[in-house]
Design an enzyme around this catalytic site. Structure first.
Site, PDB file in Angstrom:
ATOM      1  N   SER A   1      -6.969  -8.016  -2.130  1.00 39.52           N
ATOM      2  CA  SER A   1      -8.288  -7.875  -2.739  1.00 39.52           C
ATOM      3  C   SER A   1      -9.203  -6.890  -2.045  1.00 39.52           C
ATOM      4  CB  SER A   1      -8.981  -9.240  -2.793  1.00 39.52           C
ATOM      5  OG  SER A   1      -9.167  -9.769  -1.487  1.00 39.52           O
TER       6      SER A   1
ATOM      7  N   HIS B   1      -5.990 -10.771  -8.340  1.00 40.44           N
ATOM      8  CA  HIS B   1      -6.423  -9.421  -8.705  1.00 40.44           C
ATOM      9  C   HIS B   1      -5.356  -8.651  -9.476  1.00 40.44           C
ATOM     10  CE1 HIS B   1     -10.372  -9.068  -6.721  1.00 40.44           C
ATOM     11  NE2 HIS B   1      -9.890  -9.986  -5.900  1.00 40.44           N
TER      12      HIS B   1
ATOM     13  N   LYS C   1     -11.723 -13.591 -12.977  1.00 35.56           N
ATOM     14  CA  LYS C   1     -11.812 -12.149 -12.706  1.00 35.56           C
ATOM     15  C   LYS C   1     -11.545 -11.401 -14.021  1.00 35.56           C
ATOM     16  CE  LYS C   1     -10.984 -12.360  -7.747  1.00 35.56           C
ATOM     17  NZ  LYS C   1     -11.126 -13.825  -7.574  1.00 35.56           N
TER      18      LYS C   1
END
Length: 391
Positions: free
Chosen positions: A180, A208, A239
């Site tokens: 990340s 991610h 996310k």
């Protein structure tokens, strides 16, 4: 009130060193531009990769769920808080990730904590990449298992750790899919091959990578063609998915076990209807609007190349997470402040989030950004960096 003087002393030291930071409240929705202190600025710090936080389909799904089911669920999943929509989401996630089953937790952080703390005992060993996310580290701390840390993405060091761990009941290798803070991708094919050679389990945190890598955003496992060869996949719903929560996708055996033993799952109220319905809709958007991922990557390549052409050090980033290395903690934060003054919101990241001397401004472009916005951001980066002698 007396008692916290020692904490205030530490805070004062952070202020003296220029590393104390206040929260930055947004005054708008999470788009390519946001409003901060009444000023519109280009957003380069959000994890909203695909712009789904404000996607009309997710908005509508959330509103309809509130109208039908209310604002909350009123219970934990194991008592009275499992609605049919929770099971629908988990079935959809399992199919999406090409696993037998999945289970949703309150966040990606609690997913890692819940999985690792539940399945490992003092008879086992967990082998972790040195730059794994804090949630993995904390999950490991909650276990009684032995632990080994291998040098970041160093496969020779991973093999050494496996060779030294042959006497444990279970060996589990844990890694981020995309790291990340650096934006590089774990060498998952090599990790899986070593795991199969030494009869170890593999757990990948794809926070991610979900919505970013793989077919329709299925993550690093699918990206490398390793479906069915990775034992545990952890993902996030907060996310690229654009909403809230985390999940684990694996075998039915593991999911059934976590329902009975996963403490964050057992003792947390289930996701409210609006969140659950929006997550379901987000998976459908990933399947039906692949052009969002294509635009994300086009924007990421454009911005990364622009930074590099200006002379910035972006490290080993291979994804839309692109750090701009500064080194000094106070200078990285000053750079971030200068960027904000000129119209770009890009947060400085320093110790303890990253190692001392590795401070940076971390940028994340999204599918919502226009090329004009990104070009403007590059010009602002250049201007601010020259003023601070960073370049």
């Amino acid at each position: 009130m007396k008692g916290f003087e020692y904490l205030q002393a530490e805070l004062d030291e952070m202020k003296n060193q220029g590393t104390f930071r206040k929260l930055v409240p947004l005054e708008s929705d999470q788009g390519s531009k946001v409003i901060i202190n009444g000023k519109e600025v280009i957003q380069l710090s959000s994890n909203n990769y695909l712009g789904l936080t404000s996607h009309p389909r997710l908005r509508q799904a959330a509103l309809q769920a509130v109208e039908k089911y209310g604002a909350g669920t009123g219970s934990v999943r194991t008592i009275a808080g499992t609605f049919t929509m929770h099971e629908d989401l988990e079935k959809k996630l399992a199919k999406f990730k090409k696993t037998e089953a999945s289970l949703v937790f309150q966040s990606g952080f609690t997913t890692n904590q819940g999985v690792l703390s539940s399945i490992l005992t003092k008879e086992d060993v967990v082998i972790s990449d040195a730059l794994n996310h804090a949630s993995i580290i904390d999950g490991i701390r909650l276990t009684k298992a032995s632990r080994k840390v291998y040098n970041h993405v160093d496969m020779k060091d991973l093999e050494r750790a496996l060779q030294e761990s042959k006497d444990y009941r279970v060996r589990i290798i844990v890694t981020d899919g995309v790291f990340s803070m650096d934006g590089n991708i774990a060498p998952l094919p090599e990790i899986v091959e070593l795991a199969e050679k030494y009869d170890a389990l593999v757990m990948v945190d794809d926070a991610h990578a979900s919505g970013v890598l793989g077919e329709n955003g299925r993550g690093t496992v699918n990206h490398f063609g390793l479906d069915g060869r990775v034992h545990i996949q952890v993902g996030t719903l907060s996310k690229a998915i654009g909403v809230l929560g985390g999940y684990v996708a694996s075998t039915q055996t593991l999911i059934d076990y976590l329902i009975h033993k996963g403490r964050p799952f057992l003792f947390s109220t289930s996701h409210p209807p609006a969140v659950t319905a929006a997550c379901i809709e987000a998976i459908d958007v990933l399947l039906e609007e692949p052009q969002l991922i294509e635009k994300l990557w086009n924007n990421a390549r454009f911005f990364k190349k622009g930074l590099q052409n200006l002379g910035f050090n972006t490290g080993k980033s291979e994804t839309p997470v692109t750090p701009v290395f500064v080194g000094d903690e106070a200078l990285a934060h000053k750079f971030s402040d200068q960027l904000l003054q000129y119209g770009v919101f890009a947060q400085g990241i320093a110790f303890p989030t990253v190692a001392k001397g590795q401070a940076r401004v971390r940028t994340i472009v999204t599918a919502e950004h226009s090329k004009e916005e990104l070009q403007e951001a590059l010009s602002i980066f250049e201007k601010a960096a020259k003023e601070l002698n960073i370049m």
